[in-house]
Motif scaffolding. Structure first.
Motif, PDB file in Angstrom:
ATOM      1  N   GLY A   1      53.422  94.167  10.528  1.00 20.33           N
ATOM      2  CA  GLY A   1      52.943  93.185  11.498  1.00 20.33           C
ATOM      3  C   GLY A   1      52.721  91.823  10.878  1.00 20.33           C
ATOM      4  O   GLY A   1      53.093  90.792  11.450  1.00 20.33           O
ATOM      5  N   GLY A   2      52.128  91.812   9.682  1.00 18.93           N
ATOM      6  CA  GLY A   2      51.892  90.544   8.998  1.00 18.93           C
ATOM      7  C   GLY A   2      53.178  89.816   8.671  1.00 18.93           C
ATOM      8  O   GLY A   2      53.284  88.590   8.843  1.00 18.93           O
ATOM      9  N   PHE A   3      54.174  90.555   8.205  1.00 19.98           N
ATOM     10  CA  PHE A   3      55.459  89.943   7.862  1.00 19.98           C
ATOM     11  C   PHE A   3      56.161  89.373   9.094  1.00 19.98           C
ATOM     12  O   PHE A   3      56.764  88.296   9.037  1.00 19.98           O
ATOM     13  N   LEU A   4      56.104  90.115  10.210  1.00 22.78           N
ATOM     14  CA  LEU A   4      56.799  89.648  11.410  1.00 22.78           C
ATOM     15  C   LEU A   4      56.142  88.373  11.944  1.00 22.78           C
ATOM     16  O   LEU A   4      56.827  87.451  12.399  1.00 22.78           O
ATOM     17  N   ILE A   5      54.819  88.310  11.872  1.00 27.43           N
ATOM     18  CA  ILE A   5      54.123  87.094  12.306  1.00 27.43           C
ATOM     19  C   ILE A   5      54.459  85.930  11.367  1.00 27.43           C
ATOM     20  O   ILE A   5      54.693  84.798  11.803  1.00 27.43           O
ATOM     21  N   ALA A   6      54.513  86.214  10.057  1.00 26.16           N
ATOM     22  CA  ALA A   6      54.854  85.167   9.093  1.00 26.16           C
ATOM     23  C   ALA A   6      56.262  84.631   9.334  1.00 26.16           C
ATOM     24  O   ALA A   6      56.496  83.415   9.305  1.00 26.16           O
ATOM     25  N   ASP A   7      57.210  85.524   9.586  1.00 25.28           N
ATOM     26  CA  ASP A   7      58.581  85.089   9.851  1.00 25.28           C
ATOM     27  C   ASP A   7      58.671  84.333  11.178  1.00 25.28           C
ATOM     28  O   ASP A   7      59.448  83.377  11.310  1.00 25.28           O
ATOM     29  N   GLY A   8      57.863  84.759  12.150  1.00 23.04           N
ATOM     30  CA  GLY A   8      57.830  84.041  13.418  1.00 23.04           C
ATOM     31  C   GLY A   8      57.279  82.626  13.256  1.00 23.04           C
ATOM     32  O   GLY A   8      57.748  81.686  13.906  1.00 23.04           O
ATOM     33  N   ALA A   9      56.301  82.474  12.367  1.00 24.12           N
ATOM     34  CA  ALA A   9      55.734  81.144  12.108  1.00 24.12           C
ATOM     35  C   ALA A   9      56.801  80.204  11.570  1.00 24.12           C
ATOM     36  O   ALA A   9      56.837  79.013  11.911  1.00 24.12           O
ATOM     37  N   ALA A  10      57.682  80.742  10.730  1.00 22.12           N
ATOM     38  CA  ALA A  10      58.780  79.923  10.209  1.00 22.12           C
ATOM     39  C   ALA A  10      59.830  79.665  11.294  1.00 22.12           C
ATOM     40  O   ALA A  10      60.343  78.545  11.426  1.00 22.12           O
ATOM     41  N   LYS A  11      60.121  80.685  12.097  1.00 22.57           N
ATOM     42  CA  LYS A  11      61.150  80.574  13.136  1.00 22.57           C
ATOM     43  C   LYS A  11      60.784  79.513  14.164  1.00 22.57           C
ATOM     44  O   LYS A  11      61.649  78.741  14.614  1.00 22.57           O
ATOM     45  N   TYR A  12      59.506  79.454  14.532  1.00 21.57           N
ATOM     46  CA  TYR A  12      59.067  78.498  15.550  1.00 21.57           C
ATOM     47  C   TYR A  12      58.372  77.280  14.938  1.00 21.57           C
ATOM     48  O   TYR A  12      57.670  76.545  15.629  1.00 21.57           O
ATOM     49  N   HIS A  13      58.545  77.093  13.615  1.00 25.77           N
ATOM     50  CA  HIS A  13      58.075  75.908  12.894  1.00 25.77           C
ATOM     51  C   HIS A  13      56.564  75.717  12.960  1.00 25.77           C
ATOM     52  O   HIS A  13      56.064  74.596  12.808  1.00 25.77           O
ATOM     53  N   LEU A  14      55.853  76.810  13.196  1.00 22.89           N
ATOM     54  CA  LEU A  14      54.393  76.717  13.246  1.00 22.89           C
ATOM     55  C   LEU A  14      53.827  76.352  11.884  1.00 22.89           C
ATOM     56  O   LEU A  14      52.863  75.583  11.787  1.00 22.89           O
ATOM     57  N   ASP A  15      54.427  76.899  10.808  1.00 17.13           N
ATOM     58  CA  ASP A  15      53.900  76.655   9.467  1.00 17.13           C
ATOM     59  C   ASP A  15      53.966  75.168   9.094  1.00 17.13           C
ATOM     60  O   ASP A  15      52.972  74.563   8.676  1.00 17.13           O
ATOM     61  N   LYS A  16      55.130  74.550   9.293  1.00 11.89           N
ATOM     62  CA  LYS A  16      55.283  73.136   8.923  1.00 11.89           C
ATOM     63  C   LYS A  16      54.461  72.232   9.826  1.00 11.89           C
ATOM     64  O   LYS A  16      53.892  71.225   9.368  1.00 11.89           O
ATOM     65  N   ASN A  17      54.380  72.565  11.099  1.00  4.64           N
ATOM     66  CA  ASN A  17      53.586  71.737  12.015  1.00  4.64           C
ATOM     67  C   ASN A  17      52.097  71.808  11.678  1.00  4.64           C
ATOM     68  O   ASN A  17      51.392  70.797  11.727  1.00  4.64           O
ATOM     69  N   LEU A  18      51.616  73.008  11.352  1.00  3.18           N
ATOM     70  CA  LEU A  18      50.223  73.145  10.934  1.00  3.18           C
ATOM     71  C   LEU A  18      49.956  72.323   9.674  1.00  3.18           C
ATOM     72  O   LEU A  18      48.924  71.643   9.562  1.00  3.18           O
ATOM     73  N   ALA A  19      50.889  72.407   8.731  1.00  4.78           N
ATOM     74  CA  ALA A  19      50.725  71.646   7.491  1.00  4.78           C
ATOM     75  C   ALA A  19      50.665  70.148   7.774  1.00  4.78           C
ATOM     76  O   ALA A  19      49.831  69.423   7.212  1.00  4.78           O
ATOM     77  N   ALA A  20      51.528  69.679   8.675  1.00  2.00           N
ATOM     78  CA  ALA A  20      51.546  68.247   8.999  1.00  2.00           C
ATOM     79  C   ALA A  20      50.243  67.803   9.649  1.00  2.00           C
ATOM     80  O   ALA A  20      49.722  66.719   9.361  1.00  2.00           O
ATOM     81  N   VAL A  21      49.696  68.648  10.533  1.00  2.08           N
ATOM     82  CA  VAL A  21      48.452  68.301  11.218  1.00  2.08           C
ATOM     83  C   VAL A  21      47.267  68.341  10.254  1.00  2.08           C
ATOM     84  O   VAL A  21      46.424  67.431  10.226  1.00  2.08           O
ATOM     85  N   LEU A  22      47.208  69.390   9.443  1.00  2.00           N
ATOM     86  CA  LEU A  22      46.045  69.593   8.588  1.00  2.00           C
ATOM     87  C   LEU A  22      45.990  68.629   7.410  1.00  2.00           C
ATOM     88  O   LEU A  22      44.908  68.376   6.861  1.00  2.00           O
ATOM     89  N   ILE A  23      47.146  68.061   6.992  1.00  2.00           N
ATOM     90  CA  ILE A  23      47.141  67.182   5.828  1.00  2.00           C
ATOM     91  C   ILE A  23      46.627  65.784   6.152  1.00  2.00           C
ATOM     92  O   ILE A  23      46.205  65.035   5.259  1.00  2.00           O
ATOM     93  N   LYS A  24      46.595  65.407   7.444  1.00  2.00           N
ATOM     94  CA  LYS A  24      46.230  64.040   7.819  1.00  2.00           C
ATOM     95  C   LYS A  24      44.869  63.591   7.287  1.00  2.00           C
ATOM     96  O   LYS A  24      44.715  62.464   6.812  1.00  2.00           O
ATOM     97  N   PRO A  25      43.818  64.454   7.330  1.00  2.00           N
ATOM     98  CA  PRO A  25      42.520  63.992   6.822  1.00  2.00           C
ATOM     99  C   PRO A  25      42.492  63.789   5.306  1.00  2.00           C
ATOM    100  O   PRO A  25      41.525  63.239   4.781  1.00  2.00           O
ATOM    101  N   PHE A  26      43.528  64.232   4.607  1.00  2.00           N
ATOM    102  CA  PHE A  26      43.500  64.191   3.146  1.00  2.00           C
ATOM    103  C   PHE A  26      44.402  63.113   2.561  1.00  2.00           C
ATOM    104  O   PHE A  26      44.634  63.083   1.352  1.00  2.00           O
TER     105      PHE A  26
END
Length: 466
Positions: free
Chosen positions: A108-133
């Motif tokens: 389950g963890g792997f499928l969610i992780a791969d889905g995060a990459a497939k739907y660009h959730l990982d990069k979008n989260l990184a872009a949003v979270l880096i702004k305060p820094f």
């Protein structure tokens, strides 16, 4: 006519590993091992073979894992080719390691992780979270480490590192050459390795420890693991950031970033966001609803497939070798325990003379040392079954303590490019030298392990986790 493709020639290391493995396997079968019955001798042969093959990587790690399961069935189960006692373990016990509930949790963890990459959730989260820094280079490195650790809690360390370097490459170009770039490049694998200890699905050693504990009747919930591991993770993460700043990032160095998120808003992407969020929430609230984290992980797989958010091709891309490697470790632990090999190995040393704390220190040091030169998963597979045997024979030594300590110590081995895939990815950028990686990894590994063995068990006990 198409030419026949030749198999690649064995390297010297692989050839030596195969020869040593064969010798290690045969010796317990042909020699009389004192105080060990035939079943134990056969299991010792399998155990020694696994050690040699995992250390030398003469064959792929996953190949060793499935070989362990096969040899256990053929030598010590009720389907063995040789005579076995009537109470020999059923062959299904070893095969069931391939579908152990912990494996389902990781699925389950792997499928969610791969889905995060497939739907660009990982990069979008990184872009949003880096702004305060943004602004200060030191603050930017802290932000990147926090984001990397957060993603690594729910994604594989390797996938997280690869994702973050896609974000980091433009930042590297904005920094002066030399130490600042090396510090930023090192920050990502360090944070990925440290972040992985925070949840049961963060890294394979965690799953191996959970599997061993479950086999011994000790249930650790998703939230329980986080309560035990996240405080250490945060301390080591902040300490690592401070170390990298002192060694590589000068104060006053500025960096400007233009990070923009572009969220997918189609039906499948939105469904994925909902399912992934609900799964993580359910994992963290296991004590409230009573559903095992393993069941929640499986339900996530079902939901993603039924809604067609993920499909057959996505399943094919999962890290199946990692899942089977974890299964091999679980099966090895079963075999070591069911044949009495654990008691025999423990009898070789006067562990009781050491005391519980000394044993924890020794095992933590072993985990850290071995995981620097062989894979974290292989080190965990070899050490955790033995440690669980120790926990039954030494007064004051809790099985949960020794298993979790070993899993976390193995994740702190990060001093060489070969220690872990995130290190190799960072080294491949050309910005990090081996001496810099070694110095950083040794300091973080030793300091983290000292905190782990001396500070965490008393804290776990005070929190009622033991």
């Amino acid at each position: 006519m198409q030419a026949t493709r030749r198999a690649p020639a064995l390297s010297r290391k692989e050839l030596i590993g195969l020869i040593l493995g064969a010798i290690a396997f045969v010796l317990p079968l042909v020699l009389d091992v004192p105080n060990l019955d035939p079943m134990g001798e056969r299991m010792l042969a399998v155990f020694l073979l696994a050690i040699v093959l995992w250390v030398t990587e003469a064959i792929p790690l996953v190949a060793t894992a499935v070989l362990v399961i096969a040899l256990e069935i053929l030598l010590v189960s009720d389907q063995a080719l040789l005579a076995v006692p009537e109470d020999a373990p059923a062959y299904s016990e070893f095969l069931s390691a391939l579908a152990n509930p912990v494996i389902i949790l990781f699925l389950g963890g792997f499928l969610i992780a791969d889905g995060a990459a497939k739907y660009h959730l990982d990069k979008n989260l990184a872009a949003v979270l880096i702004k305060p820094f943004t602004g200060s280079a030191r603050r930017t490195v802290l932000g990147l480490m926090v984001i990397t650790a957060l993603l690594s809690m729910f994604m594989s360390n390797t996938a997280t590192t690869a994702t973050m370097f896609a974000v980091v490459i433009p930042i590297l170009g904005a920094l002066p050459e030399g130490k600042p770039r090396a510090g930023l490049a090192l920050a990502i694998p360090v944070a990925a390795n440290v972040g992985g200890i925070g949840t049961p699905v963060g890294t394979p050693p965690n799953a191996i420890a959970l599997g061993a504990l479950a086999e011994a009747g000790h249930h650790i919930s998703f939230a329980d693991w986080m309560i035990m591991a996240v405080p250490l993770m945060l301390i080591i993460l902040l300490g690592s950031w401070a170390l990298l700043c002192v060694m590589f990032i000068p104060g006053g160095l500025a960096v400007e970033l233009d990070m923009r998120a572009s969220w997918d808003t189609d039906r499948n992407a939105v469904m994925f966001y909902v399912i992934a969020g609900a799964t993580i929430l359910a994992w963290m609230t296991e004590s409230l609803h009573g559903l095992s984290a393993n069941v929640v992980g499986f339900l996530a797989v079902v939901a993603l497939l039924v809604t067609r958010v993920m499909g057959g091709p996505d399943l094919g891309k999962l890290s199946w070798p990692v899942l089977w490697l974890v299964a091999g470790g679980i099966a090895l632990g079963d075999g070591v325990g069911s044949t009495g090999l654990d008691a025999w190995i423990l009898g070789l040393f006067d562990w009781n003379a050491m005391g519980a704390l000394t044993v924890i220190i020794v095992m933590g040091a072993l985990g850290l040392g071995m995981s620097n030169v062989i894979s974290h998963s292989a080190a965990s597979n070899l050490l955790i079954p033995l440690a669980m045997g120790l926990a039954t024979g030494i007064e004051g030594l809790e099985p949960v303590t020794i298993a979790v300590v070993l899993a976390l110590a193995c994740s702190l081995g990060m001093s060489l490019p070969i220690s872990t895939p995130p290190n190799a990815i960072a080294y491949a950028t050309g910005e990090v030298s081996t001496p810099d990686m070694a110095r950083t990894g040794v300091i973080i590994g030793i300091a983290g392990t000292v905190l782990l063995v001396f500070l965490m068990p008393p804290l776990w006990s005070a929190l009622g986790m033991l």
